[in-house]
Scaffold this active site. Structure first.
Site, PDB file in Angstrom:
ATOM      1  N   CYS A 122     -17.997   2.302   6.569  1.00  6.43           N
ATOM      2  CA  CYS A 122     -18.283   3.377   5.596  1.00  6.43           C
ATOM      3  C   CYS A 122     -19.749   3.397   5.157  1.00  6.43           C
ATOM      4  O   CYS A 122     -20.196   4.363   4.544  1.00  6.43           O
ATOM      5  CB  CYS A 122     -17.362   3.261   4.390  1.00  6.43           C
ATOM      6  SG  CYS A 122     -15.646   3.554   4.832  1.00  6.43           S
ATOM      7  N   HIS A 250     -20.619   6.973  -1.610  1.00  8.78           N
ATOM      8  CA  HIS A 250     -19.516   7.021  -0.645  1.00  8.78           C
ATOM      9  C   HIS A 250     -18.234   7.400  -1.388  1.00  8.78           C
ATOM     10  O   HIS A 250     -17.875   6.792  -2.395  1.00  8.78           O
ATOM     11  CB  HIS A 250     -19.369   5.654   0.026  1.00  8.78           C
ATOM     12  CG  HIS A 250     -18.134   5.541   0.851  1.00  8.78           C
ATOM     13  ND1 HIS A 250     -17.814   6.475   1.811  1.00  8.78           N
ATOM     14  CD2 HIS A 250     -17.117   4.633   0.848  1.00  8.78           C
ATOM     15  CE1 HIS A 250     -16.672   6.132   2.380  1.00  8.78           C
ATOM     16  NE2 HIS A 250     -16.226   5.024   1.807  1.00  8.78           N
ATOM     17  N   ASN A 280     -11.421  10.196   1.848  1.00 10.19           N
ATOM     18  CA  ASN A 280     -12.447   9.249   2.301  1.00 10.19           C
ATOM     19  C   ASN A 280     -12.679   9.485   3.797  1.00 10.19           C
ATOM     20  O   ASN A 280     -11.813   9.185   4.614  1.00 10.19           O
ATOM     21  CB  ASN A 280     -11.939   7.825   2.041  1.00 10.19           C
ATOM     22  CG  ASN A 280     -12.911   6.750   2.479  1.00 10.19           C
ATOM     23  OD1 ASN A 280     -13.835   7.020   3.254  1.00 10.19           O
ATOM     24  ND2 ASN A 280     -12.708   5.543   2.000  1.00 10.19           N
TER      25      ASN A 280
HETATM   26  O1  UT7 Z   1     -13.998   3.264   2.273  1.00  4.94           O
HETATM   27  C1  UT7 Z   1     -14.052   1.881   2.423  1.00  4.94           C
HETATM   28  C2  UT7 Z   1     -13.975   1.218   1.135  1.00  4.94           C
HETATM   29  N1  UT7 Z   1     -12.642   1.330   0.621  1.00  4.94           N
HETATM   30  C3  UT7 Z   1     -12.452   1.356  -0.689  1.00  4.94           C
HETATM   31  O2  UT7 Z   1     -13.401   1.343  -1.412  1.00  4.94           O
HETATM   32  C4  UT7 Z   1     -11.027   1.338  -1.185  1.00  4.94           C
HETATM   33  C5  UT7 Z   1     -11.001   0.729  -2.529  1.00  4.94           C
HETATM   34  N2  UT7 Z   1      -9.654   0.594  -3.056  1.00  4.94           N
HETATM   35  C6  UT7 Z   1      -8.993   1.607  -3.658  1.00  4.94           C
HETATM   36  O3  UT7 Z   1      -9.467   2.724  -3.712  1.00  4.94           O
HETATM   37  C7  UT7 Z   1      -7.700   1.277  -4.347  1.00  4.94           C
HETATM   38  O4  UT7 Z   1      -7.510  -0.114  -4.341  1.00  4.94           O
HETATM   39  C8  UT7 Z   1      -6.459   1.960  -3.709  1.00  4.94           C
HETATM   40  C9  UT7 Z   1      -6.504   3.442  -3.978  1.00  4.94           C
HETATM   41  C10 UT7 Z   1      -6.415   1.679  -2.227  1.00  4.94           C
HETATM   42  C11 UT7 Z   1      -5.194   1.415  -4.369  1.00  4.94           C
HETATM   43  O5  UT7 Z   1      -5.237   1.622  -5.769  1.00  4.94           O
HETATM   44  P1  UT7 Z   1      -4.994   0.421  -6.781  1.00  4.94           P
HETATM   45  O6  UT7 Z   1      -5.145   0.981  -8.114  1.00  4.94           O
HETATM   46  O7  UT7 Z   1      -5.922  -0.700  -6.392  1.00  4.94           O
HETATM   47  O8  UT7 Z   1      -3.504   0.052  -6.497  1.00  4.94           O
HETATM   48  P2  UT7 Z   1      -2.860  -1.343  -6.013  1.00  4.94           P
HETATM   49  O9  UT7 Z   1      -3.094  -1.536  -4.557  1.00  4.94           O
HETATM   50  O10 UT7 Z   1      -3.279  -2.437  -6.950  1.00  4.94           O
HETATM   51  O11 UT7 Z   1      -1.324  -1.046  -6.222  1.00  4.94           O
HETATM   52  C12 UT7 Z   1      -0.763  -0.805  -7.543  1.00  4.94           C
HETATM   53  C13 UT7 Z   1       0.720  -0.460  -7.387  1.00  4.94           C
HETATM   54  C14 UT7 Z   1       1.470  -1.447  -6.516  1.00  4.94           C
HETATM   55  O12 UT7 Z   1       2.795  -1.536  -7.056  1.00  4.94           O
HETATM   56  P3  UT7 Z   1       3.212  -2.776  -7.999  1.00  4.94           P
HETATM   57  O13 UT7 Z   1       2.987  -3.989  -7.157  1.00  4.94           O
HETATM   58  O14 UT7 Z   1       2.285  -2.692  -9.176  1.00  4.94           O
HETATM   59  O15 UT7 Z   1       4.646  -2.476  -8.290  1.00  4.94           O
HETATM   60  C15 UT7 Z   1       1.542  -0.785  -5.162  1.00  4.94           C
HETATM   61  O16 UT7 Z   1       2.643  -1.199  -4.401  1.00  4.94           O
HETATM   62  O17 UT7 Z   1       0.855   0.811  -6.724  1.00  4.94           O
HETATM   63  C16 UT7 Z   1       1.677   0.671  -5.548  1.00  4.94           C
HETATM   64  N3  UT7 Z   1       1.159   1.564  -4.540  1.00  4.94           N
HETATM   65  C17 UT7 Z   1       1.532   2.854  -4.426  1.00  4.94           C
HETATM   66  N4  UT7 Z   1       2.401   3.591  -5.128  1.00  4.94           N
HETATM   67  C18 UT7 Z   1       2.539   4.883  -4.778  1.00  4.94           C
HETATM   68  C19 UT7 Z   1       0.210   1.305  -3.575  1.00  4.94           C
HETATM   69  N5  UT7 Z   1      -0.016   2.414  -2.838  1.00  4.94           N
HETATM   70  C20 UT7 Z   1       0.782   3.375  -3.352  1.00  4.94           C
HETATM   71  C21 UT7 Z   1       0.972   4.731  -3.032  1.00  4.94           C
HETATM   72  N6  UT7 Z   1       1.862   5.453  -3.773  1.00  4.94           N
HETATM   73  N7  UT7 Z   1       0.309   5.347  -2.021  1.00  4.94           N
END
Ligand code: UT7
Length: 334
Positions: A122, A250, A280
């Protein structure tokens, strides 16, 4: 001794951004479309990332196709027909060998130009911009097309809600030519870095078809990583944060962009974002966001721009430049 023209003096010569082109696939996939087959919802995706929809390329469309269209548009935007160098930043090249760039150059009628791909995930566009700008400043070439193009739909598992909701396809390109540091459009300063300790956080593991991402861990590193890179490039350019007219980061997550802007002390209205409509798009993200900002009238001639990226590698990078007033040219592909 008579002085050579100012743009010929090595200390003053630099790359000037004279054209901007973009290309997006025609098909839009909304969060509701994804929620029909994945355990997710529009509310979750939009609330956590700022994304409402993304563009996905049709079967048979290649990274090279999107790159060629965006680069042709950048040439048209600059009003140029020739170019010495073509760099394609991508994680999804058409083939493992050879690079995509020579085919792009050929398709544009630029056979003979130096052409190579650059892999920095990225951060690829910022890395390629820095590389091509340095080659122009050194006199290695007089003009360059810097293209960020990615088809993440080809490496994203459609059943993985952690990645399928984030990524989209697209391409953006800029045309650079030799000029002086005082020209509007001058590419003034760069900061690049990496941390291979994070190589497993965003990866297509050997033997695997699809990307895996430890999103939360990337997020936690992206905010300070982007902020620190931005501060270093501002220092190198001799700018304070308040001098920045537009921050084009980004487009990985709207919350990352907001946090970085807050840490830099930049007001919200200087943050350019198009993540809502395109998601993204990896290496294409920054030029697509830049074109969006210009079209919205939020980036105008003479503005001071801060570009900052962060991604797989881990890699990061920032560029300080002024805006030339180039009008972006856009096209849509199947
Ligand atoms: O481009 C390259 C660089 N990439 C990035 O910069 C990505 C950076 N990361 C992010 O943008 C975020 O971490 C994500 C958008 C990928 C995820 O968001 P988050 O706020 O970090 O969520 P998380 O992974 O900590 O998950 C929180 C909860 C989890 O459930 P529990 O364990 O709290 O019950 C996940 O299982 O949300 C759940 N979850 C979802 N729920 C509904 C994870 N993905 C989803 C989804 N829909 N798509």
């Amino acid at each position: 001794m008579p002085q050579p023209p100012s743009d010929q003096r090595p200390s003053d010569r630099c790359a000037v951004l004279a054209g901007l082109g973009t290309c997006l696939p025609e098909r839009t996939v909304t969060n509701d479309d994804l929620a029909e087959r994945l355990d997710t919802s529009h509310e979750w995706i939009h609330g956590r990332t700022g994304i409402a929809s993304r563009r996905i390329a049709a079967e048979g469309t290649s990274t090279g196709d999107l790159a060629t269209a965006a680069a042709g548009n950048a040439l048209a935007s600059a009003g140029r027909t020739s170019c010495d160098l073509v760099v394609v930043a991508t994680t999804t090249p058409d083939r493992a060998c050879p690079a995509t760039a020579p085919a792009v150059a050929r398709a544009l009628g630029l056979s003979g130009a130096a052409a190579f791909d650059l892999a920095a995930v990225c951060s690829g566009f910022v890395y390629a911009l820095s590389t091509a700008s340095a080659m122009i400043a050194a006199g290695t070439c007089r003009s360059a097309l810097v293209i960020g193009a990615d088809l993440y739909s080809t490496i994203t598992d459609p059943d993985d809600r952690g990645t399928a909701i984030i990524f989209g396809d697209g391409a953006g390109a800029v045309f650079l030519e030799s000029g002086s540091r005082t020209d509007p459009g001058a590419v003034l300063h760069h900061d690049l870095g990496s941390d291979g300790d994070g190589r497993d956080l965003i990866t297509v593991a050997p033997g695997e078809r699809y990307l895996s991402m430890r999103g939360r861990e990337v997020y936690v590193q992206a905010v300070p990583g982007m902020t620190d890179s931005a501060l270093r490039v501002l220092k190198g350019a001799g700018w304070d944060a308040e001098d920045v007219d537009a921050f084009v980061g980004h487009q990985a997550n709207i919350r990352i962009l907001a946090s970085v802007a807050k840490r830099l002390g930049l007001p919200e209205e200087r943050v350019i974002t198009n993540i809502e409509e395109v998601g993204n798009t990896a290496a294409a993200s920054i030029p697509l966001a830049l074109a969006h900002g210009v079209r919205e009238g939020r980036v105008t001639r003479g503005d001071r721009l801060l570009l900052t990226a962060f991604g797989g590698g881990l890699t990061w990078g920032s560029t300080a430049l002024t805006w030339s007033g180039a009008q972006p040219v856009h096209s849509v592909r199947g």
